[in-house]
Structure formats: structure tokens, C-alpha cells
Design a protein around this motif. Structure first.
Motif, PDB file in Angstrom:
ATOM      1  N   LYS A 189     -80.027 121.512  37.728  1.00 51.36           N
ATOM      2  CA  LYS A 189     -79.366 120.302  37.243  1.00 51.36           C
ATOM      3  C   LYS A 189     -79.366 119.305  38.399  1.00 51.36           C
ATOM      4  N   VAL A 190     -80.076 118.196  38.216  1.00 54.85           N
ATOM      5  CA  VAL A 190     -80.230 117.204  39.285  1.00 54.85           C
ATOM      6  C   VAL A 190     -79.375 115.989  38.981  1.00 54.85           C
ATOM      7  N   THR A 191     -78.541 115.610  39.935  1.00 60.07           N
ATOM      8  CA  THR A 191     -77.701 114.425  39.813  1.00 60.07           C
ATOM      9  C   THR A 191     -78.213 113.345  40.759  1.00 60.07           C
ATOM     10  N   LEU A 192     -78.447 112.155  40.228  1.00 62.64           N
ATOM     11  CA  LEU A 192     -78.872 111.013  41.036  1.00 62.64           C
ATOM     12  C   LEU A 192     -77.622 110.301  41.535  1.00 62.64           C
ATOM     13  N   ARG A 193     -77.474 110.225  42.852  1.00 62.30           N
ATOM     14  CA  ARG A 193     -76.263 109.664  43.458  1.00 62.30           C
ATOM     15  C   ARG A 193     -76.368 108.177  43.761  1.00 62.30           C
ATOM     16  N   MET A 194     -77.595 107.658  43.823  1.00 68.81           N
ATOM     17  CA  MET A 194     -77.820 106.245  44.133  1.00 68.81           C
ATOM     18  C   MET A 194     -79.213 105.876  43.643  1.00 68.81           C
ATOM     19  N   PRO A 195     -79.520 104.584  43.486  1.00 70.79           N
ATOM     20  CA  PRO A 195     -80.890 104.199  43.115  1.00 70.79           C
ATOM     21  C   PRO A 195     -81.878 104.695  44.167  1.00 70.79           C
ATOM     22  N   PRO A 196     -82.869 105.494  43.791  1.00 69.59           N
ATOM     23  CA  PRO A 196     -83.804 106.040  44.776  1.00 69.59           C
ATOM     24  C   PRO A 196     -84.636 104.945  45.444  1.00 69.59           C
ATOM     25  N   PRO A 197     -84.621 104.870  46.771  1.00 75.02           N
ATOM     26  CA  PRO A 197     -85.390 103.833  47.465  1.00 75.02           C
ATOM     27  C   PRO A 197     -86.892 104.010  47.277  1.00 75.02           C
ATOM     28  N   LEU A 198     -87.592 102.902  47.228  1.00 77.11           N
ATOM     29  CA  LEU A 198     -89.050 102.913  47.116  1.00 77.11           C
ATOM     30  C   LEU A 198     -89.703 102.830  48.490  1.00 77.11           C
ATOM     31  N   GLU A 199     -90.868 103.471  48.604  1.00 79.39           N
ATOM     32  CA  GLU A 199     -91.747 103.337  49.766  1.00 79.39           C
ATOM     33  C   GLU A 199     -91.002 103.555  51.084  1.00 79.39           C
ATOM     34  N   LYS A 200     -90.244 104.639  51.097  1.00 77.32           N
ATOM     35  CA  LYS A 200     -89.458 104.990  52.273  1.00 77.32           C
ATOM     36  C   LYS A 200     -89.444 106.503  52.395  1.00 77.32           C
ATOM     37  N   ASP A 201     -89.575 107.024  53.611  1.00 74.08           N
ATOM     38  CA  ASP A 201     -89.556 108.468  53.809  1.00 74.08           C
ATOM     39  C   ASP A 201     -88.140 109.010  53.622  1.00 74.08           C
ATOM     40  N   LEU A 202     -87.995 109.908  52.646  1.00 73.50           N
ATOM     41  CA  LEU A 202     -86.733 110.560  52.357  1.00 73.50           C
ATOM     42  C   LEU A 202     -86.876 112.041  52.695  1.00 73.50           C
ATOM     43  N   GLU A 203     -85.771 112.701  53.011  1.00 76.78           N
ATOM     44  CA  GLU A 203     -85.817 114.109  53.389  1.00 76.78           C
ATOM     45  C   GLU A 203     -85.299 114.972  52.244  1.00 76.78           C
ATOM     46  N   LEU A 204     -86.068 116.014  51.904  1.00 77.07           N
ATOM     47  CA  LEU A 204     -85.675 116.954  50.866  1.00 77.07           C
ATOM     48  C   LEU A 204     -85.460 118.322  51.503  1.00 77.07           C
ATOM     49  N   THR A 205     -84.225 118.793  51.441  1.00 75.42           N
ATOM     50  CA  THR A 205     -83.857 120.078  52.029  1.00 75.42           C
ATOM     51  C   THR A 205     -82.895 120.799  51.106  1.00 75.42           C
ATOM     52  N   ALA A 206     -83.258 122.003  50.691  1.00 78.71           N
ATOM     53  CA  ALA A 206     -82.374 122.870  49.904  1.00 78.71           C
ATOM     54  C   ALA A 206     -81.793 122.148  48.692  1.00 78.71           C
ATOM     55  N   GLY A 207     -82.650 121.434  47.958  1.00 82.08           N
ATOM     56  CA  GLY A 207     -82.204 120.773  46.735  1.00 82.08           C
ATOM     57  C   GLY A 207     -81.465 119.476  46.945  1.00 82.08           C
ATOM     58  N   LYS A 208     -81.468 118.942  48.147  1.00 81.81           N
ATOM     59  CA  LYS A 208     -80.774 117.673  48.420  1.00 81.81           C
ATOM     60  C   LYS A 208     -81.763 116.670  49.012  1.00 81.81           C
ATOM     61  N   LEU A 209     -81.871 115.493  48.359  1.00 79.66           N
ATOM     62  CA  LEU A 209     -82.735 114.415  48.815  1.00 79.66           C
ATOM     63  C   LEU A 209     -81.875 113.365  49.495  1.00 79.66           C
ATOM     64  N   THR A 210     -82.186 113.054  50.747  1.00 78.20           N
ATOM     65  CA  THR A 210     -81.340 112.153  51.522  1.00 78.20           C
ATOM     66  C   THR A 210     -82.128 111.012  52.137  1.00 78.20           C
ATOM     67  N   ASP A 211     -81.430 109.900  52.324  1.00 81.37           N
ATOM     68  CA  ASP A 211     -81.931 108.730  53.042  1.00 81.37           C
ATOM     69  C   ASP A 211     -80.996 108.530  54.220  1.00 81.37           C
ATOM     70  N   GLY A 212     -81.341 109.127  55.358  1.00 81.53           N
ATOM     71  CA  GLY A 212     -80.403 109.147  56.468  1.00 81.53           C
ATOM     72  C   GLY A 212     -79.192 109.985  56.086  1.00 81.53           C
ATOM     73  N   ASP A 213     -78.005 109.385  56.182  1.00 87.70           N
ATOM     74  CA  ASP A 213     -76.773 110.091  55.817  1.00 87.70           C
ATOM     75  C   ASP A 213     -76.443 109.966  54.334  1.00 87.70           C
ATOM     76  N   ALA A 214     -77.170 109.129  53.611  1.00 88.11           N
ATOM     77  CA  ALA A 214     -76.883 108.894  52.192  1.00 88.11           C
ATOM     78  C   ALA A 214     -77.601 109.913  51.319  1.00 88.11           C
ATOM     79  N   VAL A 215     -76.876 110.466  50.359  1.00 93.03           N
ATOM     80  CA  VAL A 215     -77.461 111.417  49.414  1.00 93.03           C
ATOM     81  C   VAL A 215     -78.046 110.634  48.240  1.00 93.03           C
ATOM     82  N   VAL A 216     -79.351 110.781  48.023  1.00 91.06           N
ATOM     83  CA  VAL A 216     -80.030 110.102  46.922  1.00 91.06           C
ATOM     84  C   VAL A 216     -79.919 110.925  45.646  1.00 91.06           C
TER      85      VAL A 216
END
Length: 236
Positions: free
Chosen positions: A41-68
Motif C-alpha cells: 500500500k503506497v501513500t503519496l505524501r507530496m507531489p512527486p518532483p520531476l527530473e530530480k534524483d530521489l532516494e528509494l530505501t526500504a519502501g520509502k521515496l525521499t527528496d532530502g528530508d522530505a518523504v515523497v
């Protein structure tokens, strides 16, 4: 840790990623860690940024300290009633003529159903009655690996057929949560049928389901969604 980059082709609203595609990137990676009794079950926490490197670790996609977006396991029985009875491909094609997104689409650049995104899936989910939508989808070769469509694009294809069971012109909404299960992968170039079904609403939230079938009427994937009513201007 994996780097994820949402290219502009995969946008939803003009300035952010398509919810189904992004949920698929997170959910398919997380599903590989689960047993058969659970689905992501995936919950989107914020509008996913375009054309930017995001980190995916253990089911969590992050933009710096922000959870995407983030995934959690949920019992597979949650999707037990998500399967929508199939319709024939010719019925689905006929429904496309009534697709409301051809005029007045709140997010015309959407990768899945946006008429302005020529690199998108170009789904046209039209109403077929009883709170349902239907359309066909023939996956392009560039969506496949070794001839079979990548699972992330099956998650994406499950997105908007559910969304268009809502009056998206009167009640513009974006995907807030997607729970999905992929049962099989179709071949590139194979005509599939996607269906959506309205389940209910509560305040700003609307609940829907969707099912994807192959050319032989076999279930490929199933999903349930939570949509959040928004002001399109805030995204476009």
C-alpha cells in the motif's frame, strides 16, 4: 538505496509526477520483499518532483528530508473485492468515445490518460454504467523488458481508470494512495482492457478500484485507490 528520477514523460499534473507511475516505482520494489500473503500500500505524501534524483530505501521515496511516498505491507485480502467483471474489448473501445478527459481534463499532461502527453499511455476510460469505466490499452515496446511489460507500467495503467469514475471536472482529484497486486505481465503490443469502479467518498476523499485484463480475459493486475480533492491551479 536506489536513485529514482521521474522524467517529464511520466508527469501527472504539469509540475509533478504521475501518481500511479511513482507509486509503481515504490510499490514494485517493495513487493519484491513481501510474501504472497501481503501486497504494498503506497501513500503519496507530496507531489512527486520531476527530473530530480530521489532516494528509494526500504519502501520509502525521499527528496532530502522530505518523504515523497512510502509503502507498507497490507493483507492481500484487502484486494479480494477489487476485481471488476470484464467487458469485451469492443465494448471497452466503444466506451472510449465518451471519455470526458478529451475536453476539460484537469491535468491534460497526465502520463496515463492525458490527451496532451503524446509519450503517455493514452488511456481513455469512458463510462459504462453502474459507476464503472472501461478502455483498451496496447502497451508500446519501450514499456517492456524481454517482451513483457514492466510491472511499474501496470501500476500506472491501474491509476486513471479508477480516477475517471469520479467527476474530475466538478471534483478535481489527485491520487493519494494506491494498493496494487500484479498477477501477470502482458506482452508488448497485446491489447488489454482496463476497468475502473467507484466505491464511495468521505469528505475530500474518494475511493475507487481498477482491474487490468489481457486479451484472453485473464486478470493481470488489481488495485484500490484513495483520491484527494484538490485545486488544480495549485498543481498546474
Amino acid at each position: 538505496m536506489t536513485l529514482v528520477r521521474v522524467e517529464r514523460r511520466f508527469q501527472g499534473p504539469e509540475r509533478s509526477g504521475n501518481g500511479g507511475y511513482v507509486a509503481g516505482r515504490v510499490g514494485t520494489a517493495f513487493a519484491a520483499e513481501l510474501g504472497a500473503e501481503s501486497v504494498p500500500k503506497v501513500t503519496l505524501r507530496m507531489p512527486p518532483p520531476l527530473e530530480k534524483d530521489l532516494e528509494l530505501t526500504a519502501g520509502k521515496l525521499t527528496d532530502g528530508d522530505a518523504v515523497v511516498a512510502e509503502a507498507v505491507p497490507i493483507d492481500s485480502d484487502f484486494l479480494a473485492d477489487a476485481t471488476i467483471d470484464p467487458v469485451r474489448p469492443d465494448e471497452a473501445r466503444a466506451a472510449e468515445a465518451s471519455y470526458r478527459g478529451l475536453h476539460g481534463h484537469p491535468f491534460p499532461t497526465c502520463f496515463v490518460c492525458g490527451p496532451s502527453n503524446r509519450q503517455g499511455l493514452q488511456l481513455k476510460p469512458g463510462p459504462i454504467g453502474d459507476g464503472r469505466t472501461a478502455c483498451t490499452w496496447t502497451p508500446a515496446a519501450d514499456l517492456a523488458t524481454d517482451g513483457l511489460v514492466d510491472e511499474v507500467f501496470l501500476w500506472a495503467a491501474l491509476d486513471c481508470p479508477g480516477g475517471w469514475t469520479i467527476d474530475l471536472e466538478g471534483r478535481p482529484s489527485v491520487l493519494g494512495q494506491l494498493t496494487a497486486c500484479v498477477d501477470a505481465r502482458p506482452e508488448a503490443g497485446e491489447e488489454c482492457v482496463a476497468l475502473g469502479r467507484y466505491l464511495g467518498e468521505d469528505g475530500r476523499k474518494t475511493y475507487t478500484a481498477s482491474t487490468l485484463y489481457d486479451a484472453d480475459g485473464r486478470v493481470l493486475a488489481r488495485a484500490k485507490h484513495t483520491w484527494i480533492t484538490v485545486d488544480p491551479a495549485a498543481f498546474n
